[in-house]
Scaffold this motif. Structure first.
Motif, PDB file in Angstrom:
ATOM      1  N   GLU A  77      44.938  41.702  41.963  1.00  0.00           N
ATOM      2  CA  GLU A  77      44.092  41.956  43.165  1.00  0.00           C
ATOM      3  C   GLU A  77      44.915  42.548  44.320  1.00  0.00           C
ATOM      4  O   GLU A  77      44.509  43.219  45.171  1.00  0.00           O
ATOM      5  N   ARG A  78      45.867  41.939  44.590  1.00  0.00           N
ATOM      6  CA  ARG A  78      47.059  42.525  45.622  1.00  0.00           C
ATOM      7  C   ARG A  78      48.424  42.042  45.364  1.00  0.00           C
ATOM      8  O   ARG A  78      48.797  41.435  44.564  1.00  0.00           O
ATOM      9  N   ILE A  79      49.286  43.291  45.966  1.00  0.00           N
ATOM     10  CA  ILE A  79      50.507  42.993  45.652  1.00  0.00           C
ATOM     11  C   ILE A  79      51.305  42.991  46.896  1.00  0.00           C
ATOM     12  O   ILE A  79      50.984  43.823  47.712  1.00  0.00           O
ATOM     13  N   GLY A  80      52.081  41.746  47.181  1.00  0.00           N
ATOM     14  CA  GLY A  80      52.824  41.542  48.516  1.00  0.00           C
ATOM     15  C   GLY A  80      54.269  41.979  48.238  1.00  0.00           C
ATOM     16  O   GLY A  80      54.853  42.718  47.255  1.00  0.00           O
ATOM     17  N   ASN A  81      55.320  41.571  49.002  1.00  0.00           N
ATOM     18  CA  ASN A  81      56.597  41.862  49.037  1.00  0.00           C
ATOM     19  C   ASN A  81      57.250  41.091  47.899  1.00  0.00           C
ATOM     20  O   ASN A  81      57.873  41.905  47.150  1.00  0.00           O
ATOM     21  N   ALA A  82      57.121  39.772  47.708  1.00  0.00           N
ATOM     22  CA  ALA A  82      57.494  39.149  46.727  1.00  0.00           C
ATOM     23  C   ALA A  82      56.451  38.352  45.625  1.00  0.00           C
ATOM     24  O   ALA A  82      57.007  37.627  44.857  1.00  0.00           O
ATOM     25  N   SER A  83      55.532  38.792  45.937  1.00  0.00           N
ATOM     26  CA  SER A  83      54.382  37.924  45.253  1.00  0.00           C
ATOM     27  C   SER A  83      53.215  38.969  45.044  1.00  0.00           C
ATOM     28  O   SER A  83      53.046  40.138  45.445  1.00  0.00           O
ATOM     29  N   PHE A  84      52.390  38.333  43.963  1.00  0.00           N
ATOM     30  CA  PHE A  84      51.002  39.067  43.736  1.00  0.00           C
ATOM     31  C   PHE A  84      49.874  38.117  43.308  1.00  0.00           C
ATOM     32  O   PHE A  84      50.289  37.120  42.939  1.00  0.00           O
ATOM     33  N   VAL A  85      48.596  38.575  43.698  1.00  0.00           N
ATOM     34  CA  VAL A  85      47.594  37.755  43.288  1.00  0.00           C
ATOM     35  C   VAL A  85      46.934  38.362  42.035  1.00  0.00           C
ATOM     36  O   VAL A  85      46.768  39.460  41.933  1.00  0.00           O
ATOM     37  N   VAL A  86      46.645  37.424  41.024  1.00  0.00           N
ATOM     38  CA  VAL A  86      45.981  37.655  39.861  1.00  0.00           C
ATOM     39  C   VAL A  86      44.432  37.312  39.968  1.00  0.00           C
ATOM     40  O   VAL A  86      44.304  35.932  40.410  1.00  0.00           O
ATOM     41  N   SER A  87      43.557  37.951  39.992  1.00  0.00           N
ATOM     42  CA  SER A  87      42.108  37.645  39.987  1.00  0.00           C
ATOM     43  C   SER A  87      41.723  37.490  38.650  1.00  0.00           C
ATOM     44  O   SER A  87      42.045  38.201  37.692  1.00  0.00           O
ATOM     45  N   GLN A  88      40.821  36.260  38.380  1.00  0.00           N
ATOM     46  CA  GLN A  88      40.548  36.010  36.965  1.00  0.00           C
ATOM     47  C   GLN A  88      39.051  35.663  36.905  1.00  0.00           C
ATOM     48  O   GLN A  88      38.484  35.125  37.676  1.00  0.00           O
ATOM     49  N   GLN A  89      38.467  35.671  35.575  1.00  0.00           N
ATOM     50  CA  GLN A  89      37.233  35.393  35.445  1.00  0.00           C
ATOM     51  C   GLN A  89      36.940  34.973  34.017  1.00  0.00           C
ATOM     52  O   GLN A  89      37.810  35.489  33.145  1.00  0.00           O
ATOM     53  N   ALA A  90      36.213  33.964  33.872  1.00  0.00           N
ATOM     54  CA  ALA A  90      35.635  33.484  32.493  1.00  0.00           C
ATOM     55  C   ALA A  90      34.224  33.837  32.230  1.00  0.00           C
ATOM     56  O   ALA A  90      33.455  33.402  33.196  1.00  0.00           O
ATOM     57  N   TRP A  91      33.842  34.452  31.244  1.00  0.00           N
ATOM     58  CA  TRP A  91      32.296  34.799  30.765  1.00  0.00           C
ATOM     59  C   TRP A  91      32.053  34.013  29.397  1.00  0.00           C
ATOM     60  O   TRP A  91      32.762  34.195  28.508  1.00  0.00           O
ATOM     61  N   GLN A  92      30.926  33.769  29.293  1.00  0.00           N
ATOM     62  CA  GLN A  92      30.280  33.054  28.278  1.00  0.00           C
ATOM     63  C   GLN A  92      28.850  33.466  28.017  1.00  0.00           C
ATOM     64  O   GLN A  92      28.194  33.060  29.030  1.00  0.00           O
ATOM     65  N   GLN A  93      28.423  34.315  27.142  1.00  0.00           N
ATOM     66  CA  GLN A  93      27.316  34.611  26.649  1.00  0.00           C
ATOM     67  C   GLN A  93      26.704  35.598  27.587  1.00  0.00           C
ATOM     68  O   GLN A  93      25.539  35.474  27.940  1.00  0.00           O
ATOM     69  N   GLY A  94      27.720  36.349  28.240  1.00  0.00           N
ATOM     70  CA  GLY A  94      27.357  37.461  29.269  1.00  0.00           C
ATOM     71  C   GLY A  94      27.062  36.775  30.787  1.00  0.00           C
ATOM     72  O   GLY A  94      26.722  37.387  31.524  1.00  0.00           O
ATOM     73  N   LYS A  95      27.450  35.611  30.859  1.00  0.00           N
ATOM     74  CA  LYS A  95      27.254  34.795  32.215  1.00  0.00           C
ATOM     75  C   LYS A  95      28.686  34.278  32.710  1.00  0.00           C
ATOM     76  O   LYS A  95      29.545  33.872  32.138  1.00  0.00           O
ATOM     77  N   LEU A  96      28.818  34.744  34.034  1.00  0.00           N
ATOM     78  CA  LEU A  96      30.047  34.299  34.555  1.00  0.00           C
ATOM     79  C   LEU A  96      30.114  32.602  34.900  1.00  0.00           C
ATOM     80  O   LEU A  96      29.294  32.186  35.296  1.00  0.00           O
ATOM     81  N   VAL A  97      31.144  32.075  34.180  1.00  0.00           N
ATOM     82  CA  VAL A  97      31.180  30.560  34.167  1.00  0.00           C
ATOM     83  C   VAL A  97      32.304  30.108  35.167  1.00  0.00           C
ATOM     84  O   VAL A  97      32.093  28.849  35.607  1.00  0.00           O
ATOM     85  N   ALA A  98      33.291  30.709  35.284  1.00  0.00           N
ATOM     86  CA  ALA A  98      34.304  30.462  36.369  1.00  0.00           C
ATOM     87  C   ALA A  98      35.016  31.765  36.798  1.00  0.00           C
ATOM     88  O   ALA A  98      35.249  32.770  36.106  1.00  0.00           O
ATOM     89  N   ARG A  99      35.596  31.585  38.086  1.00  0.00           N
ATOM     90  CA  ARG A  99      36.358  32.859  38.491  1.00  0.00           C
ATOM     91  C   ARG A  99      37.475  31.959  39.372  1.00  0.00           C
ATOM     92  O   ARG A  99      37.184  30.960  39.724  1.00  0.00           O
ATOM     93  N   GLY A 100      38.662  32.741  39.408  1.00  0.00           N
ATOM     94  CA  GLY A 100      39.954  32.145  40.082  1.00  0.00           C
ATOM     95  C   GLY A 100      40.519  33.080  40.640  1.00  0.00           C
ATOM     96  O   GLY A 100      40.667  34.276  40.340  1.00  0.00           O
TER      97      GLY A 100
END
Length: 139
Positions: A77-100
């Motif tokens: 999602e984003r890249i900083g100077n010493a860090s980066f952000v990973v965007s994540q999702q979980a899908w089950q049967q075509g439905k978003l069940v979790a994001r983080g």
């Protein structure tokens, strides 16, 4: 974007038959494994990985059930100077069940301090920078 499928195991369910909420963070870590491989540069020793996890957040959007595969998606999602952000999702049967999101920090274990991301890692991360889709379509 990185994508993989996991199969919920019976022991990951709670008394209500749902996948336990603690399992999702473990799945999300598994979904970040391609990034760990990128940073390991062929070294199989996990202690040599120059990353630490600084933050993790999960929104439980819907119930997740045993017996149906779950598709995990991850993107930068984003890249900083010493860090980066990973965007994540979980899908089950075509439905978003979790994001983080997970914040990973480039870290020197000898000095116990963060360091700026080297340009070759920054470029590799940039290749996976995107916004995850809000609808499910199989890859």
């Amino acid at each position: 974007m990185f994508e993989m499928t996991v199969s919920p195991r019976f022991y990951e369910t709670d008394a209500f038959g749902h996948v336990n909420n603690t399992v999702i963070t473990g799945w999300f870590e598994t979904g970040r494994e391609p990034l760990f491989q990128l940073f390991s540069q062929g070294n199989e020793d996990p202690a040599s990985l120059p990353l630490i996890l600084a933050r993790v957040e999960v929104d439980f959007v819907a119930q997740t059930y045993y017996g149906q595969p779950v598709t995990l998606r991850a993107a930068i999602e984003r890249i900083g100077n010493a860090s980066f952000v990973v965007s994540q999702q979980a899908w089950q049967q075509g439905k978003l069940v979790a994001r983080g999101k997970a914040v990973q920090v480039y870290f020197n274990h000898d000095t116990q301090a963060s360091q700026p991301l080297p340009s070759h890692f920054r470029e590799a991360l940039q290749a996976h920078r995107e916004t995850l889709p809000e609808t499910f379509s199989p890859a």
